[in-house]
Design an enzyme around this catalytic site. Structure first.
Site, PDB file in Angstrom:
ATOM      1  N   CYS A   3      25.419 -80.669 -21.813  1.00 31.96           N
ATOM      2  CA  CYS A   3      24.602 -79.602 -21.403  1.00 31.96           C
ATOM      3  C   CYS A   3      24.934 -78.075 -21.031  1.00 31.96           C
ATOM      4  O   CYS A   3      24.039 -77.065 -21.073  1.00 31.96           O
ATOM      5  CB  CYS A   3      23.649 -79.898 -20.126  1.00 31.96           C
ATOM      6  SG  CYS A   3      23.112 -81.668 -20.602  1.00 31.96           S
ATOM      7  N   HIS A  38      20.038 -74.844 -16.319  1.00 28.56           N
ATOM      8  CA  HIS A  38      19.691 -75.914 -17.389  1.00 28.56           C
ATOM      9  C   HIS A  38      18.729 -76.899 -16.695  1.00 28.56           C
ATOM     10  O   HIS A  38      18.407 -76.989 -15.405  1.00 28.56           O
ATOM     11  CB  HIS A  38      21.110 -76.920 -17.404  1.00 28.56           C
ATOM     12  CG  HIS A  38      20.802 -78.050 -17.877  1.00 28.56           C
ATOM     13  ND1 HIS A  38      20.319 -78.322 -19.231  1.00 28.56           N
ATOM     14  CD2 HIS A  38      21.319 -79.436 -17.658  1.00 28.56           C
ATOM     15  CE1 HIS A  38      20.290 -79.530 -19.498  1.00 28.56           C
ATOM     16  NE2 HIS A  38      20.701 -80.345 -18.475  1.00 28.56           N
ATOM     17  N   ASN A  87      14.568 -82.944 -20.872  1.00 28.35           N
ATOM     18  CA  ASN A  87      16.088 -82.291 -20.989  1.00 28.35           C
ATOM     19  C   ASN A  87      16.442 -82.460 -22.171  1.00 28.35           C
ATOM     20  O   ASN A  87      16.893 -83.526 -22.896  1.00 28.35           O
ATOM     21  CB  ASN A  87      16.865 -83.269 -19.953  1.00 28.35           C
ATOM     22  CG  ASN A  87      18.336 -82.994 -19.985  1.00 28.35           C
ATOM     23  OD1 ASN A  87      18.813 -82.044 -20.873  1.00 28.35           O
ATOM     24  ND2 ASN A  87      19.152 -83.622 -19.187  1.00 28.35           N
TER      25      ASN A  87
HETATM   26  O1  UT7 Z   1      21.617 -83.031 -18.374  1.00 27.22           O
HETATM   27  C1  UT7 Z   1      22.260 -84.021 -17.327  1.00 27.22           C
HETATM   28  C2  UT7 Z   1      21.447 -85.235 -17.458  1.00 27.22           C
HETATM   29  N1  UT7 Z   1      21.294 -86.088 -16.327  1.00 27.22           N
HETATM   30  C3  UT7 Z   1      20.683 -85.575 -15.161  1.00 27.22           C
HETATM   31  O2  UT7 Z   1      20.297 -84.494 -14.980  1.00 27.22           O
HETATM   32  C4  UT7 Z   1      20.148 -86.731 -14.204  1.00 27.22           C
HETATM   33  C5  UT7 Z   1      20.430 -86.593 -12.749  1.00 27.22           C
HETATM   34  N2  UT7 Z   1      19.553 -87.629 -11.960  1.00 27.22           N
HETATM   35  C6  UT7 Z   1      18.220 -87.387 -12.017  1.00 27.22           C
HETATM   36  O3  UT7 Z   1      17.783 -86.730 -12.320  1.00 27.22           O
HETATM   37  C7  UT7 Z   1      17.514 -88.683 -10.919  1.00 27.22           C
HETATM   38  O4  UT7 Z   1      18.530 -89.389 -10.485  1.00 27.22           O
HETATM   39  C8  UT7 Z   1      16.905 -89.642 -11.911  1.00 27.22           C
HETATM   40  C9  UT7 Z   1      15.478 -89.036 -12.027  1.00 27.22           C
HETATM   41  C10 UT7 Z   1      17.501 -90.049 -13.092  1.00 27.22           C
HETATM   42  C11 UT7 Z   1      16.268 -90.904 -11.078  1.00 27.22           C
HETATM   43  O5  UT7 Z   1      15.671 -90.392  -9.705  1.00 27.22           O
HETATM   44  P1  UT7 Z   1      16.007 -90.899  -8.406  1.00 27.22           P
HETATM   45  O6  UT7 Z   1      15.304 -90.334  -7.567  1.00 27.22           O
HETATM   46  O7  UT7 Z   1      17.561 -90.967  -8.254  1.00 27.22           O
HETATM   47  O8  UT7 Z   1      15.662 -92.446  -8.559  1.00 27.22           O
HETATM   48  P2  UT7 Z   1      16.581 -93.940  -8.639  1.00 27.22           P
HETATM   49  O9  UT7 Z   1      17.620 -93.800  -9.631  1.00 27.22           O
HETATM   50  O10 UT7 Z   1      17.334 -93.851  -7.078  1.00 27.22           O
HETATM   51  O11 UT7 Z   1      15.497 -94.960  -8.728  1.00 27.22           O
HETATM   52  C12 UT7 Z   1      14.515 -95.113  -7.731  1.00 27.22           C
HETATM   53  C13 UT7 Z   1      13.668 -96.355  -8.289  1.00 27.22           C
HETATM   54  C14 UT7 Z   1      14.362 -97.528  -8.688  1.00 27.22           C
HETATM   55  O12 UT7 Z   1      13.801 -98.500  -8.195  1.00 27.22           O
HETATM   56  P3  UT7 Z   1      14.138 -99.597  -6.999  1.00 27.22           P
HETATM   57  O13 UT7 Z   1      15.637 -99.872  -7.271  1.00 27.22           O
HETATM   58  O14 UT7 Z   1      14.168 -98.501  -5.876  1.00 27.22           O
HETATM   59  O15 UT7 Z   1      13.248-100.481  -7.020  1.00 27.22           O
HETATM   60  C15 UT7 Z   1      14.489 -97.464  -9.981  1.00 27.22           C
HETATM   61  O16 UT7 Z   1      14.430 -98.697 -10.788  1.00 27.22           O
HETATM   62  O17 UT7 Z   1      12.878 -95.882  -9.178  1.00 27.22           O
HETATM   63  C16 UT7 Z   1      13.063 -96.713 -10.286  1.00 27.22           C
HETATM   64  N3  UT7 Z   1      13.070 -96.328 -11.815  1.00 27.22           N
HETATM   65  C17 UT7 Z   1      11.818 -95.837 -12.282  1.00 27.22           C
HETATM   66  N4  UT7 Z   1      10.411 -96.497 -11.917  1.00 27.22           N
HETATM   67  C18 UT7 Z   1       9.785 -95.927 -12.929  1.00 27.22           C
HETATM   68  C19 UT7 Z   1      14.117 -95.471 -12.393  1.00 27.22           C
HETATM   69  N5  UT7 Z   1      13.387 -94.877 -13.576  1.00 27.22           N
HETATM   70  C20 UT7 Z   1      12.003 -95.205 -13.333  1.00 27.22           C
HETATM   71  C21 UT7 Z   1      11.088 -94.992 -14.387  1.00 27.22           C
HETATM   72  N6  UT7 Z   1       9.712 -95.285 -13.734  1.00 27.22           N
HETATM   73  N7  UT7 Z   1      11.268 -94.210 -15.492  1.00 27.22           N
END
Ligand code: UT7
Length: 346
Positions: A133, A273, A303
């Site tokens: 990115c 970004h 993204n």
């Molecule tokens: O260009 C670089 C590319 N990457 C990035 O910039 C990613 C950087 N990271 C992020 O943006 C965030 O970490 C995410 C958006 C990917 C995830 O957000 P988060 O607040 O860190 O969520 P999490 O991974 O801690 O997940 C929280 C919950 C989980 O459920 P449990 O285990 O608490 O029951 C996930 O399974 O949200 C669940 N979850 C979803 N639920 C509904 C994860 N993805 C989804 C989804 N829909 N799409």
């Protein structure tokens, strides 16, 4: 200009000068965006997710998806052609072509060479920058050095991706985040005090595995097993990437702002970004910039990796948000782990 890891930046009076480090100008910008829109509501029908979750956790509402017969170089060629038209030049007048991408058309040759072919041009050097990115900011750094050093006059820098082709469409943690698109800028010699005031770029390969495509290269060539394991798709430790992204984007930008001798008050627009609304907000706050200086197209396009900054820059220009004399801060992070910030005076 900073190199290597950015040192913690002390708050206080900046000590740099405002003379452009490199007297360059962005002569034109353009985009190549596929027409197909995939909304959060569409995704609700594909994986176990909701519009509310995606909106709240990321700020994304929709993204573009390339048609099956469209590859990264098609979008790059469209973006370059549009940027050339904006700059009032023909594509054949480009003297260097740099493509930032993580979703290359082929492992070899470069997507830049495929882009050349699709533009019907030849002769000028063409190469890819693999910095995820951060690819557009890396490309801009190279372009501005080539122009300032006198070895190029019209460098096309492109960020282009077809992320939809490397996403696991069954993994709700990643598939909701990404989109396809390309953005390009033509970099040429500047006049007066326009140019690159300062920049800062770096990488930490120790973090390579927090965001990567495990198979398809020489570490793990394609086999039936790698295909069955979906090892050719995006593998990401989301929370770890989030943490490093905030630090890298804010520190790189603050370090470059310090080197440029500018304060947050001098900044007209911040174009980070565009990966996640929360990452952009925390980075902006750490840079001491108010909300109205953050420019975002994330809600519309998701993204798009290396394409997010040039697409946002193009749209900001078209909306009149980048008048002559304004100071624009670009800052990025990406797989690698890479980062880069550029301070441009228009
Ligand atoms: O260009 C670089 C590319 N990457 C990035 O910039 C990613 C950087 N990271 C992020 O943006 C965030 O970490 C995410 C958006 C990917 C995830 O957000 P988060 O607040 O860190 O969520 P999490 O991974 O801690 O997940 C929280 C919950 C989980 O459920 P449990 O285990 O608490 O029951 C996930 O399974 O949200 C669940 N979850 C979803 N639920 C509904 C994860 N993805 C989804 C989804 N829909 N799409």
């Amino acid at each position: 200009m900073g190199r290597g890891w950015v040192s913690p930046v002390e708050e206080g009076a900046p000590d740099g000068a405002q003379e452009p480090l490199r007297s360059i100008k962005i002569l034109g910008t353009g985009v190549g965006l596929p027409p197909k829109v995939l909304t959060n509501k569409d995704l609700e029908r594909m994986v176990d997710t909701t519009d509310d979750w995606i909106t709240e956790r990321t700020g994304i509402k929709a993204r573009r998806i390339a048609a099956d017969d469209v590859s990264t170089s098609d979008l790059c060629a469209e973006a370059v052609a549009n940027a050339c038209a904006d700059a009032g030049i023909e594509p054949a007048e480009i003297d260097t072509l740099i493509v930032g991408t993580s979703t290359a058309d082929t492992l070899f040759p470069s997507t830049a060479c495929w882009t050349q072919k699709k533009l019907g041009i030849r002769g000028m050097p063409a190469f890819d920058v693999s910095a995820g990115c951060s690819g557009f900011v890396y490309g801009l750094e190279i372009a501005s050095s080539l122009v300032a050093g006198g070895s190029a006059k019209r460098v096309a820098v492109v960020g282009g991706e077809v992320m939809s082709r490397v996403v696991n469409w069954k993994d709700r943690r990643t598939c909701v985040l990404f989109g396809d698109g390309a953005g390009a800028a033509i970099v040429g010699p500047g006049q007066g005090d326009s140019g690159m005031l300062a920049s800062n770029w770096g990488a930490d390969g120790n973090l390579a595995a927090i965001l990567y495509q495990p198979a398809g290269g020489t570490q793990r060539p394609a086999t039936h097993e790698t295909v069955d394991e979906l090892a050719h798709t995006v593998h990401m430790e989301g929370a770890t990437v989030f943490k490093h992204a905030v630090v890298a984007m804010s520190q790189a930008a603050k370090s470059a702002m310090k080197d440029a001798g500018i304060t947050p008050q001098d900044v007209s627009l911040l174009i980070p970004h565009q990966a996640n609304r929360r990452i952009m907000t925390v980075a902006r706050e750490r840079m001491g910039l108010p909300e109205d200086k953050l420019y975002s197209v994330l809600h519309k396009y998701g993204n798009m990796s290396a394409a997010t900054i040039p697409v946002a820059l193009h749209e900001a220009r078209k909306e009149g948000r980048v008048p002559d004399g304004s100071i624009v801060v670009l800052t990025a992070f990406g797989t690698g782990f890479t980062w880069g910030a550029s301070i441009l005076r228009w």
